[in-house]
Write an enzyme that holds these catalytic residues in place. Structure first.
Site, PDB file in Angstrom:
ATOM      1  N   LYS A 198      62.077  34.672  88.631  1.00 43.20           N
ATOM      2  CA  LYS A 198      61.400  33.487  89.163  1.00 43.20           C
ATOM      3  C   LYS A 198      60.802  33.836  90.522  1.00 43.20           C
ATOM      4  O   LYS A 198      61.493  34.299  91.417  1.00 43.20           O
ATOM      5  CB  LYS A 198      62.425  32.374  89.301  1.00 43.20           C
ATOM      6  CG  LYS A 198      61.896  31.152  89.985  1.00 43.20           C
ATOM      7  CD  LYS A 198      62.960  30.090  89.969  1.00 43.20           C
ATOM      8  CE  LYS A 198      62.553  28.893  90.765  1.00 43.20           C
ATOM      9  NZ  LYS A 198      63.578  27.843  90.676  1.00 43.20           N
ATOM     10  N   LYS A 251      59.076  32.922  85.366  1.00 42.92           N
ATOM     11  CA  LYS A 251      58.540  31.665  85.901  1.00 42.92           C
ATOM     12  C   LYS A 251      57.865  31.917  87.240  1.00 42.92           C
ATOM     13  O   LYS A 251      58.439  32.601  88.084  1.00 42.92           O
ATOM     14  CB  LYS A 251      59.708  30.704  86.079  1.00 42.92           C
ATOM     15  CG  LYS A 251      59.339  29.397  86.699  1.00 42.92           C
ATOM     16  CD  LYS A 251      60.593  28.630  86.973  1.00 42.92           C
ATOM     17  CE  LYS A 251      60.273  27.391  87.728  1.00 42.92           C
ATOM     18  NZ  LYS A 251      61.502  26.738  88.177  1.00 42.92           N
TER      19      LYS A 251
END
Ligand SMILES: NCC[C@H](CC(=O)O)[C@@H](CN)CCC(=O)O
Ligand SMILES: [Zn+2]
Length: 329
Positions: A198, A251
């Site tokens: 992420k 992400k």
């Protein structure tokens, strides 16, 4: 001239084109729908930066999910948002019995027995400082943060979560969660979906409005990955695989498809999730509303690119739209 370099022979018929598009179809289980739940059961709150996405109270969420489950929705990812409950230094209300996620879990499990329910696990929606961990004088206290994250994850599993998805990006929180579940004999009934890779991204802006989770000071660059770091990305995925993650995630999505391919190539045996985050949602929606392109073409092409990069499940706010398209065939 080589006969191999003639490609039109593979493209002239629509079924030939489909046969040449391997593993990019979107079925119901390839879509996970992120939803926001608030304390007041009868609220439905507009999120200005995310048109058609709402913060729901439990009763409104049930009303919203019922038709979607009927047309094929298979999984949701739940985010609690508190307005009334106090926020504090350690995010006490992340796992209090008044937490809207904790209250909703058993009811949603009973209402939608076949729905796969994942819960985001983080401190930021519940901390006064808005960070994803516990902050002390010299910054994040990683050990205290992962103990707190593990306890929150355990509570969500206790109340019925099938999946816990820690989005905090603290080091070794996957080990802490897995260990906590094993110590409490709960590891067999919960999958750990790690937000392994992420990045510290500008694409999260609308979400922070939606979840009221913007850091009060500083930023999250000390624990979310630098956008340019391919090395830290694969090391983060490896760390979480080593610590017992059941499923991996990259992400944001669209700007990180190369990373998806890296991770999928390195760990092909793990389900690969991607999160089409709030900024990606807003970009496509506003672009289509401005008449720059047709939303179905652009969104379909975006989803195909994610599947082509190696994604097995797409977390997307467009889930209701996609389900409608699938229903209409
Ligand atoms: N736990 C962090 C929330 C996090 C990003 C952030 O605000 O830093 C994401 C939720 N898991 C944002 C998702 C989104 O932008 O849609
Ligand atoms: Zn967070």
């Amino acid at each position: 001239m080589s006969a191999k370099n003639k490609l039109h022979s593979s493209q002239f018929h629509p079924i030939l084109r489909k046969i040449n598009e391997q593993n990019v179809d979107i079925s119901f289980h390839n879509i996970m729908y992120p939803v926001f739940i608030v304390e007041d059961d009868n609220q439905q709150q507009v999120i200005p930066s995310m048109p058609s996405v709402y913060r729901f109270g439990l009763n409104k969420l049930i009303d919203h999910l019922t038709p979607l489950v009927e047309i094929g929705l298979k999984s949701i990812l739940m985010f609690g948002v508190i307005d009334i409950l106090p926020k504090d230094e350690i995010g006490t209300n992340a796992d209090s019995n008044k937490n809207p996620v904790i209250r909703a879990l058993p009811i949603l499990r009973q209402k939608f027995p076949d729905l796969l329910i994942a819960c985001d696990v983080c401190l930021c929606p519940y901390t006064s400082h808005g960070h994803c961990g516990i902050i002390e004088e010299d910054g994040i206290n990683n050990e205290k943060s992962i103990e707190r994250i593990a306890n929150i994850a355990l509570e969500y599993v206790r109340h019925g979560a099938h999946i816990v998805a820690p989005s905090d990006m603290m080091d070794n929180r996957i080990f802490a969660i897995k260990n906590k579940l094993i110590q409490n004999g709960m590891e067999k009934r919960c999958s750990v979906l790690s937000y392994s890779v992420k990045f510290a991204s500008g694409f999260y802006g609308p979400f922070r409005d939606a979840a009221k989770s913007t850091p009060q000071q500083g930023d999250r660059k000390g624990y979310q990955l630098p956008p340019g770091s391919r090395g830290l990305a694969i090391r983060a995925a490896r760390r979480d695989v080593d610590e017992g993650a059941d499923m991996l995630m990259v992400k944001p999505g669209i700007a990180y498809l190369d990373i998806v391919r890296d991770v999928k190539n390195e760990f092909p045996e793990y389900p690969m999730f991607i999160y089409q985050v709030s900024g990606e949602y807003a970009m496509i929606l506003h672009g289509a509303k401005a008449g720059a392109f047709d939303i179905k073409n652009i969104l379909s092409e975006t989803l195909i690119s994610m599947r082509r990069a190696g994604v097995d499940c797409i977390i997307t706010y467009f889930a209701p739209t996609i389900l409608e398209w699938m229903k209409d065939g």
